[in-house]
Design an enzyme around this catalytic site. Sequence first.
Site, PDB file in Angstrom:
ATOM      1  N   TYR A   2      45.511  62.167  67.512  1.00 26.45           N
ATOM      2  CA  TYR A   2      45.088  61.013  66.793  1.00 26.45           C
ATOM      3  C   TYR A   2      43.328  61.127  67.044  1.00 26.45           C
ATOM      4  O   TYR A   2      42.993  61.034  68.019  1.00 26.45           O
ATOM      5  CB  TYR A   2      45.591  59.835  67.404  1.00 26.45           C
ATOM      6  CG  TYR A   2      45.182  58.506  66.983  1.00 26.45           C
ATOM      7  CD1 TYR A   2      45.723  58.161  65.490  1.00 26.45           C
ATOM      8  CD2 TYR A   2      44.310  57.697  67.702  1.00 26.45           C
ATOM      9  CE1 TYR A   2      45.003  56.995  65.026  1.00 26.45           C
ATOM     10  CE2 TYR A   2      43.539  56.693  67.069  1.00 26.45           C
ATOM     11  CZ  TYR A   2      43.941  56.306  65.657  1.00 26.45           C
ATOM     12  OH  TYR A   2      43.351  55.101  65.340  1.00 26.45           O
ATOM     13  N   HIS A  58      34.247  51.500  58.090  1.00 29.78           N
ATOM     14  CA  HIS A  58      34.289  50.498  59.043  1.00 29.78           C
ATOM     15  C   HIS A  58      33.029  49.460  59.253  1.00 29.78           C
ATOM     16  O   HIS A  58      33.331  48.384  59.761  1.00 29.78           O
ATOM     17  CB  HIS A  58      34.690  51.035  60.381  1.00 29.78           C
ATOM     18  CG  HIS A  58      36.171  51.546  60.502  1.00 29.78           C
ATOM     19  ND1 HIS A  58      36.846  51.949  59.331  1.00 29.78           N
ATOM     20  CD2 HIS A  58      37.114  51.447  61.555  1.00 29.78           C
ATOM     21  CE1 HIS A  58      38.039  52.563  59.640  1.00 29.78           C
ATOM     22  NE2 HIS A  58      38.430  51.859  60.959  1.00 29.78           N
ATOM     23  N   ASN A  91      35.539  52.661  69.187  1.00 27.14           N
ATOM     24  CA  ASN A  91      36.766  52.254  69.764  1.00 27.14           C
ATOM     25  C   ASN A  91      36.753  51.713  71.252  1.00 27.14           C
ATOM     26  O   ASN A  91      37.115  52.161  72.218  1.00 27.14           O
ATOM     27  CB  ASN A  91      37.717  53.651  69.808  1.00 27.14           C
ATOM     28  CG  ASN A  91      39.290  52.971  69.502  1.00 27.14           C
ATOM     29  OD1 ASN A  91      40.183  53.790  69.733  1.00 27.14           O
ATOM     30  ND2 ASN A  91      39.517  51.854  68.899  1.00 27.14           N
ATOM     31  N   TYR A 131      31.621   8.449  88.279  1.00 26.61           N
ATOM     32  CA  TYR A 131      32.095   9.879  88.562  1.00 26.61           C
ATOM     33  C   TYR A 131      31.002  10.750  88.313  1.00 26.61           C
ATOM     34  O   TYR A 131      30.865  11.928  89.015  1.00 26.61           O
ATOM     35  CB  TYR A 131      33.274   9.954  87.702  1.00 26.61           C
ATOM     36  CG  TYR A 131      34.534   9.346  88.285  1.00 26.61           C
ATOM     37  CD1 TYR A 131      34.735   8.643  89.470  1.00 26.61           C
ATOM     38  CD2 TYR A 131      35.723   9.563  87.566  1.00 26.61           C
ATOM     39  CE1 TYR A 131      35.697   7.949  90.004  1.00 26.61           C
ATOM     40  CE2 TYR A 131      36.943   8.969  88.054  1.00 26.61           C
ATOM     41  CZ  TYR A 131      36.763   8.223  89.119  1.00 26.61           C
ATOM     42  OH  TYR A 131      38.139   7.415  89.748  1.00 26.61           O
ATOM     43  N   ARG A 170      28.779  10.572  91.437  1.00 27.11           N
ATOM     44  CA  ARG A 170      29.661  10.746  92.561  1.00 27.11           C
ATOM     45  C   ARG A 170      30.275  12.278  92.651  1.00 27.11           C
ATOM     46  O   ARG A 170      30.205  12.907  93.749  1.00 27.11           O
ATOM     47  CB  ARG A 170      30.483   9.737  92.819  1.00 27.11           C
ATOM     48  CG  ARG A 170      31.044   9.840  94.269  1.00 27.11           C
ATOM     49  CD  ARG A 170      32.233   8.794  94.474  1.00 27.11           C
ATOM     50  NE  ARG A 170      32.510   7.722  93.377  1.00 27.11           N
ATOM     51  CZ  ARG A 170      33.511   7.123  93.157  1.00 27.11           C
ATOM     52  NH1 ARG A 170      34.733   7.465  93.958  1.00 27.11           N
ATOM     53  NH2 ARG A 170      33.769   6.252  92.303  1.00 27.11           N
ATOM     54  N   PHE A 213      41.460  49.390  74.380  1.00 32.10           N
ATOM     55  CA  PHE A 213      40.520  48.904  73.225  1.00 32.10           C
ATOM     56  C   PHE A 213      41.098  47.381  73.193  1.00 32.10           C
ATOM     57  O   PHE A 213      40.154  46.677  72.662  1.00 32.10           O
ATOM     58  CB  PHE A 213      40.570  49.638  71.966  1.00 32.10           C
ATOM     59  CG  PHE A 213      41.934  49.750  71.642  1.00 32.10           C
ATOM     60  CD1 PHE A 213      42.816  48.659  71.282  1.00 32.10           C
ATOM     61  CD2 PHE A 213      42.412  51.227  71.440  1.00 32.10           C
ATOM     62  CE1 PHE A 213      44.006  48.970  70.590  1.00 32.10           C
ATOM     63  CE2 PHE A 213      43.853  51.426  71.009  1.00 32.10           C
ATOM     64  CZ  PHE A 213      44.342  50.445  70.398  1.00 32.10           C
ATOM     65  N   GLU A 255      48.704  47.419  63.697  1.00 32.81           N
ATOM     66  CA  GLU A 255      48.004  46.594  64.863  1.00 32.81           C
ATOM     67  C   GLU A 255      48.341  45.095  65.013  1.00 32.81           C
ATOM     68  O   GLU A 255      47.665  44.436  64.238  1.00 32.81           O
ATOM     69  CB  GLU A 255      46.443  47.004  64.625  1.00 32.81           C
ATOM     70  CG  GLU A 255      46.267  48.171  64.679  1.00 32.81           C
ATOM     71  CD  GLU A 255      44.909  48.736  64.148  1.00 32.81           C
ATOM     72  OE1 GLU A 255      44.193  47.773  63.812  1.00 32.81           O
ATOM     73  OE2 GLU A 255      44.737  49.818  64.195  1.00 32.81           O
TER      74      GLU A 255
END
Length: 491
Positions: free
Chosen positions: A52, A82, A194, A277, A280, A325, A411
């Site tokens: 791959y 990409h 990746n 608060y 404090r 990844f 994916e």
Amino acid sequence: MISLNGNQLTMKQMKAILYEGASINIAEEAKAKVIASRARVEKIVQRDETVYGINTGFGKLSDVKIDEREVNRLQLNLIRSHACAFGEPFSEVVSRAMMVLRLNALLKGYSGIRLEVLERLEWMINEQIHPVIFQQGSLGASGDLAPLSHLVLALIGEGDVFHHGHRYAAKAIFEKFQLVPIELRAKEGLALINGTQAMTAQGIVNYIEAEKLTYESEWIAAMTLQGLRGIIDAFHPAVHAARGFVEQSDVASRMRDWLAGSKLVTKQGELRTQDPYSLRCIPQIHGASWQVLAYVKEKLEIEMNAATDNPLLFEDGTVISGGNFHGQPIAFAMDFLKLALAELANVSERRIERLVNPSLNEGLPAFLSARPGLESGAMILQYSAASLVSENKTLAHPASVDSIPSSANQEDHVSMGTTAARHAYMILCNARRVLAIEAFCALQAVEYRGMELMSPRTQAKWQELRTFVAPLQEDRVVHDDIEKITRYLKP
């Protein structure tokens, strides 16, 4: 000079690289691992084994075998296709962090990339040539593919870079330095993109800036406490030891240090029995944010030394497609950080309200104005703070629960970690401005009380800030004052 070997990078070193101008180099022991890893890739190509990302398509196209003659073209096509992130560019400091982190991860020797590619990254980091990387477009699984592709575009002489504050075409920068762009070979494009380096880089910047802001919030709170004649007993060490949270005790200790010697603080029963608060519970509230910061730092320091690409090539020749990844650990950390920062802003806004509200501010002028009615003083500063903290509440929605499938459902679960990191930074910027507003109001409040009565440490802070922020003696535009304090609170 900080040596990178893929295993020992720390937050302190990243701070030096990002904010203090430290240079980096590739450790000698890492070079041998990189060379050996590359040899394993070359052997796979020569044997025409199906692996791959080396000689197959990507994502849902992983079953498509690529001819040996096209494996280099495959990597170039990967980067160009990409590189489709959008929006505003990441800051130069985040871009620089991405480069350092990707280099460090590839030095572990599991990625099969050539040493000369990594040496080009090393050179760009040291020359402060930072790719223009757009913020939007990552799903935070399969790596930060779109942003990191813009990083790689610069390596191959495409896209733009920042250099000494100016934006240039990457090709022009290489021509200036008489260098040729990198030509990607088998697996190298995939190895470079990746990973989780966009979310982790933004996360590291978030952490460094958040840590500083959280420390700064303590002297600001101490100044507010004095402006409101707050009760110091709430910071007694026994109170915090009785609960047992170290971070809470640490905040209480630092608050006692900031307030030591003050004639403006009171004892319980002197003016009132107990404070609200927001005064404090400073150790309890701020201390809880410190707990989150510790968690975030731990996860980031693991990830900055992690092998996060796919597939990984091991020394025994095994090649495994896994899922390092996937950004879920950093997505959770960034979503957690959002809560810690939003709460720092929330409690700060409540202290601002007490400083300006004549019903709550223990005798200070209404809205800290010299002439209430004719002048509005700090009235609208509280509005602005309220707007910022309300915006933070929408940004604090966890990005990590918002998975969406991609690549034809191959994916099918993603982290949205980069969205979480980006939103965390937006919350951080809002929180910093809220605390700047509190500081502005606290400076004014202690002047009405008498600066000479302040603790020595906060008086020194008052004197420092008064060198660039004037007292509010009459209504004026205070936007620039708040921005000056905001910049002061940054690393």
